[in-house]
Design a protein around this motif. Structure first.
Motif, PDB file in Angstrom:
ATOM      1  N   VAL A   1      10.414  -9.808  46.295  1.00  7.85           N
ATOM      2  CA  VAL A   1      10.303 -10.605  45.011  1.00  7.85           C
ATOM      3  C   VAL A   1      11.856 -10.847  45.163  1.00  7.85           C
ATOM      4  O   VAL A   1      12.380  -9.934  44.950  1.00  7.85           O
ATOM      5  CB  VAL A   1      10.664 -10.042  43.975  1.00  7.85           C
ATOM      6  N   LEU A   2      12.646 -12.073  45.520  1.00  9.05           N
ATOM      7  CA  LEU A   2      13.846 -12.706  45.113  1.00  9.05           C
ATOM      8  C   LEU A   2      14.112 -12.757  44.071  1.00  9.05           C
ATOM      9  O   LEU A   2      13.690 -13.860  43.765  1.00  9.05           O
ATOM     10  CB  LEU A   2      13.531 -13.524  46.744  1.00  9.05           C
ATOM     11  N   LEU A   3      15.348 -11.838  43.390  1.00 11.75           N
ATOM     12  CA  LEU A   3      16.102 -12.945  42.233  1.00 11.75           C
ATOM     13  C   LEU A   3      16.663 -13.229  42.634  1.00 11.75           C
ATOM     14  O   LEU A   3      17.919 -13.840  43.961  1.00 11.75           O
ATOM     15  CB  LEU A   3      16.765 -11.054  41.787  1.00 11.75           C
ATOM     16  N   GLY A   4      16.912 -14.396  41.572  1.00 12.65           N
ATOM     17  CA  GLY A   4      17.729 -16.285  42.213  1.00 12.65           C
ATOM     18  C   GLY A   4      19.602 -16.037  41.838  1.00 12.65           C
ATOM     19  O   GLY A   4      18.955 -15.107  39.986  1.00 12.65           O
ATOM     20  N   GLY A   5      19.875 -16.519  41.556  1.00 15.35           N
ATOM     21  CA  GLY A   5      21.294 -17.099  41.091  1.00 15.35           C
ATOM     22  C   GLY A   5      22.413 -17.552  41.721  1.00 15.35           C
ATOM     23  O   GLY A   5      22.067 -17.910  42.482  1.00 15.35           O
ATOM     24  N   ARG A   6      23.397 -17.600  41.290  1.00 17.74           N
ATOM     25  CA  ARG A   6      24.684 -18.183  42.164  1.00 17.74           C
ATOM     26  C   ARG A   6      24.527 -16.368  43.098  1.00 17.74           C
ATOM     27  O   ARG A   6      25.542 -16.106  43.701  1.00 17.74           O
ATOM     28  CB  ARG A   6      25.909 -18.306  40.937  1.00 17.74           C
ATOM     29  N   ILE A   7      24.774 -17.750  44.272  1.00 16.58           N
ATOM     30  CA  ILE A   7      24.905 -16.727  45.553  1.00 16.58           C
ATOM     31  C   ILE A   7      27.340 -16.049  45.877  1.00 16.58           C
ATOM     32  O   ILE A   7      27.695 -16.959  46.053  1.00 16.58           O
ATOM     33  CB  ILE A   7      24.604 -17.976  46.994  1.00 16.58           C
ATOM     34  N   PHE A   8      26.803 -14.838  46.231  1.00 15.78           N
ATOM     35  CA  PHE A   8      28.962 -14.733  46.759  1.00 15.78           C
ATOM     36  C   PHE A   8      28.912 -15.043  47.781  1.00 15.78           C
ATOM     37  O   PHE A   8      28.170 -13.976  48.846  1.00 15.78           O
ATOM     38  CB  PHE A   8      28.739 -13.589  45.407  1.00 15.78           C
ATOM     39  N   LYS A   9      28.912 -15.846  48.759  1.00 14.32           N
ATOM     40  CA  LYS A   9      29.011 -16.281  49.366  1.00 14.32           C
ATOM     41  C   LYS A   9      29.490 -14.452  50.882  1.00 14.32           C
ATOM     42  O   LYS A   9      29.556 -14.749  51.721  1.00 14.32           O
ATOM     43  CB  LYS A   9      29.962 -16.966  49.953  1.00 14.32           C
ATOM     44  N   HIS A  10      30.657 -13.901  49.955  1.00 14.42           N
ATOM     45  CA  HIS A  10      30.858 -13.290  50.091  1.00 14.42           C
ATOM     46  C   HIS A  10      29.913 -12.131  51.338  1.00 14.42           C
ATOM     47  O   HIS A  10      30.125 -11.390  51.926  1.00 14.42           O
ATOM     48  CB  HIS A  10      32.362 -12.676  50.130  1.00 14.42           C
ATOM     49  N   SER A  11      29.079 -11.658  50.484  1.00 17.09           N
ATOM     50  CA  SER A  11      28.280 -10.736  51.063  1.00 17.09           C
ATOM     51  C   SER A  11      27.046 -11.107  51.129  1.00 17.09           C
ATOM     52  O   SER A  11      25.863 -10.376  50.953  1.00 17.09           O
ATOM     53  CB  SER A  11      28.238  -9.897  49.137  1.00 17.09           C
ATOM     54  N   GLY A  12      26.334 -12.291  50.598  1.00  9.77           N
ATOM     55  CA  GLY A  12      25.046 -13.413  50.246  1.00  9.77           C
ATOM     56  C   GLY A  12      24.087 -12.926  49.723  1.00  9.77           C
ATOM     57  O   GLY A  12      23.571 -12.654  50.436  1.00  9.77           O
ATOM     58  N   VAL A  13      24.405 -12.478  48.690  1.00  8.95           N
ATOM     59  CA  VAL A  13      23.774 -11.321  47.532  1.00  8.95           C
ATOM     60  C   VAL A  13      24.280 -12.734  45.928  1.00  8.95           C
ATOM     61  O   VAL A  13      24.741 -13.758  46.306  1.00  8.95           O
ATOM     62  CB  VAL A  13      24.151 -10.805  47.294  1.00  8.95           C
ATOM     63  N   ALA A  14      23.143 -12.638  45.515  1.00 16.42           N
ATOM     64  CA  ALA A  14      22.787 -13.256  44.239  1.00 16.42           C
ATOM     65  C   ALA A  14      23.561 -12.568  43.076  1.00 16.42           C
ATOM     66  O   ALA A  14      23.588 -11.993  42.929  1.00 16.42           O
ATOM     67  CB  ALA A  14      21.265 -13.797  43.484  1.00 16.42           C
ATOM     68  N   CYS A  15      24.488 -13.442  42.189  1.00 10.82           N
ATOM     69  CA  CYS A  15      25.220 -12.667  41.445  1.00 10.82           C
ATOM     70  C   CYS A  15      24.923 -13.721  40.414  1.00 10.82           C
ATOM     71  O   CYS A  15      24.843 -14.569  39.416  1.00 10.82           O
ATOM     72  CB  CYS A  15      26.451 -12.196  41.701  1.00 10.82           C
ATOM     73  N   GLY A  16      26.174 -13.291  39.288  1.00 18.17           N
ATOM     74  CA  GLY A  16      25.926 -14.247  38.000  1.00 18.17           C
ATOM     75  C   GLY A  16      24.852 -13.652  36.702  1.00 18.17           C
ATOM     76  O   GLY A  16      24.261 -13.662  37.643  1.00 18.17           O
ATOM     77  N   ALA A  17      24.998 -14.307  35.679  1.00 19.61           N
ATOM     78  CA  ALA A  17      24.305 -14.148  34.534  1.00 19.61           C
ATOM     79  C   ALA A  17      23.157 -14.959  34.710  1.00 19.61           C
ATOM     80  O   ALA A  17      22.168 -14.214  34.549  1.00 19.61           O
ATOM     81  CB  ALA A  17      24.630 -15.937  33.497  1.00 19.61           C
ATOM     82  N   ALA A  18      22.291 -15.548  35.728  1.00 15.76           N
ATOM     83  CA  ALA A  18      21.009 -15.388  36.083  1.00 15.76           C
ATOM     84  C   ALA A  18      20.653 -14.747  36.983  1.00 15.76           C
ATOM     85  O   ALA A  18      19.252 -13.924  36.376  1.00 15.76           O
ATOM     86  CB  ALA A  18      21.122 -17.159  36.985  1.00 15.76           C
ATOM     87  N   ALA A  19      20.914 -14.296  37.924  1.00 17.78           N
ATOM     88  CA  ALA A  19      20.493 -13.163  38.166  1.00 17.78           C
ATOM     89  C   ALA A  19      20.870 -11.838  37.705  1.00 17.78           C
ATOM     90  O   ALA A  19      19.797 -10.936  37.512  1.00 17.78           O
ATOM     91  CB  ALA A  19      21.637 -13.120  39.714  1.00 17.78           C
ATOM     92  N   VAL A  20      21.813 -11.476  36.795  1.00 15.19           N
ATOM     93  CA  VAL A  20      21.351 -10.558  35.737  1.00 15.19           C
ATOM     94  C   VAL A  20      20.525 -10.280  34.966  1.00 15.19           C
ATOM     95  O   VAL A  20      19.895  -9.461  34.628  1.00 15.19           O
ATOM     96  CB  VAL A  20      22.595  -9.982  34.769  1.00 15.19           C
ATOM     97  N   GLU A  21      20.110 -11.740  34.479  1.00 13.78           N
ATOM     98  CA  GLU A  21      18.602 -12.208  33.686  1.00 13.78           C
ATOM     99  C   GLU A  21      17.459 -11.672  34.394  1.00 13.78           C
ATOM    100  O   GLU A  21      16.800 -11.127  34.207  1.00 13.78           O
ATOM    101  CB  GLU A  21      19.027 -13.438  33.385  1.00 13.78           C
ATOM    102  N   ALA A  22      17.562 -12.581  35.474  1.00 15.59           N
ATOM    103  CA  ALA A  22      16.102 -11.966  37.123  1.00 15.59           C
ATOM    104  C   ALA A  22      15.962 -10.415  36.618  1.00 15.59           C
ATOM    105  O   ALA A  22      15.100  -9.818  36.894  1.00 15.59           O
ATOM    106  CB  ALA A  22      16.726 -12.724  37.470  1.00 15.59           C
ATOM    107  N   ALA A  23      16.861  -9.557  37.164  1.00 17.73           N
ATOM    108  CA  ALA A  23      17.065  -8.445  37.291  1.00 17.73           C
ATOM    109  C   ALA A  23      16.400  -7.373  36.516  1.00 17.73           C
ATOM    110  O   ALA A  23      16.128  -6.576  36.307  1.00 17.73           O
ATOM    111  CB  ALA A  23      18.209  -8.062  37.806  1.00 17.73           C
TER     112      ALA A  23
END
Length: 257
Positions: free
Chosen positions: A143-165
């Motif tokens: 299951v991949l959680l989506g959102g804005r990709i923080f390129k420094h670490s290659g992970v999704a962060c931000g409001a959309a990612a938090v809502e999915a989490a």
């Protein structure tokens, strides 16, 4: 070096770095008194060292800076063997049939390679790289959680990612950080990434920290969690390491890789 003797700037800063390596922290007031310097002189040196990425300033002094705050490309070659040992131990925490949240980063990628090829489990992640690596595990539901990709670490962060989490319920969260320190706690280099990690930790029954050698005794600017909030710290660092001695004395469970 005798108290009251003149100390050149370069000598002072070499001494500060040596104390950080030896003691794991600097208390500016105490060191200034020891060297016969003003508090302002020591604090100015610490500011300069922090600006160069050589220490992490905290109230009253400084802690060692984490070498794990570089981008993904830079981190791939840091403490590779340590990460593999930690990953192997962390993979044993993933029970068949469980739901696991797996953080992003190079140690998390090593965990995907350490998982048994026949593992039947669900892995939730906000790292596209971790999700792609798990495609090779035929019985792992990803299951991949989506959102804005923080390129420094290659992970999704931000409001959309938090809502999915916040819609996830997991048995275990394998947490990546850049610093594990008995005073600073668990830290990382970005505020949004720290917030995402806290959200994921709230969605799991137990959180275990992936703590390869370069993270032990180091600190970064943003707090993720206090050490009291985790079920254990997974590390291959010897038990007699001063940081691990302090963690054990504080009652932090240690999982030795």
């Amino acid at each position: 070096m005798q108290k009251g003797s003149p100390v050149l700037t370069a000598q002072r800063r070499d001494l500060l770095l040596d104390r950080l390596r030896r003691d794991g922290r600097i208390v500016a007031k105490d060191l200034a008194a020891e060297l016969g310097l003003s508090d302002d002189t020591v604090r100015r040196d610490l500011r300069d060292l922090a600006a160069a990425g050589l220490c992490q300033r905290v109230y009253g002094g400084a802690l060692p800076a984490s070498p794990a705050v570089g981008d993904l490309a830079a981190r791939r070659d840091v403490a590779v063997g340590s990460k593999q040992r930690v990953a192997a131990a962390a993979a044993r925490l993933v029970a068949p049939g469980s739901t696991v949240v797996l953080d992003g980063g190079t140690t998390a990628l090593a965990v995907t390679r350490a998982l048994p090829p026949d593992l039947d489990a669900t892995v939730v992640t906000h790292s596209p790289a971790v999700a792609a690596s798990l495609v090779e595990h035929p019985r792992v539901e990803v299951v991949l959680l989506g959102g804005r990709i923080f390129k420094h670490s290659g992970v999704a962060c931000g409001a959309a990612a938090v809502e999915a989490a916040e819609r996830v319920s997991a048995d275990v969260f394998l947490l990546g950080v850049t610093g594990v320190h008995p005073v600073a706690g668990l830290t990382t280099g970005d505020a949004d990434e720290a917030a995402m990690k806290r959200t994921l930790a709230r969605r799991a029954a137990d959180t275990y920290v992936l703590a390869s050698a370069e993270k032990i005794g180091a600190a970064s600017p943003f707090t993720v969690l206090p050490l009291s909030d985790v079920a254990g710290v997974v590390t291959d660092v010897p038990a007699e390491h001063p940081t691990l001695v302090d963690l054990a004395a504080a009652g932090v469970p240690l999982v030795h890789a």
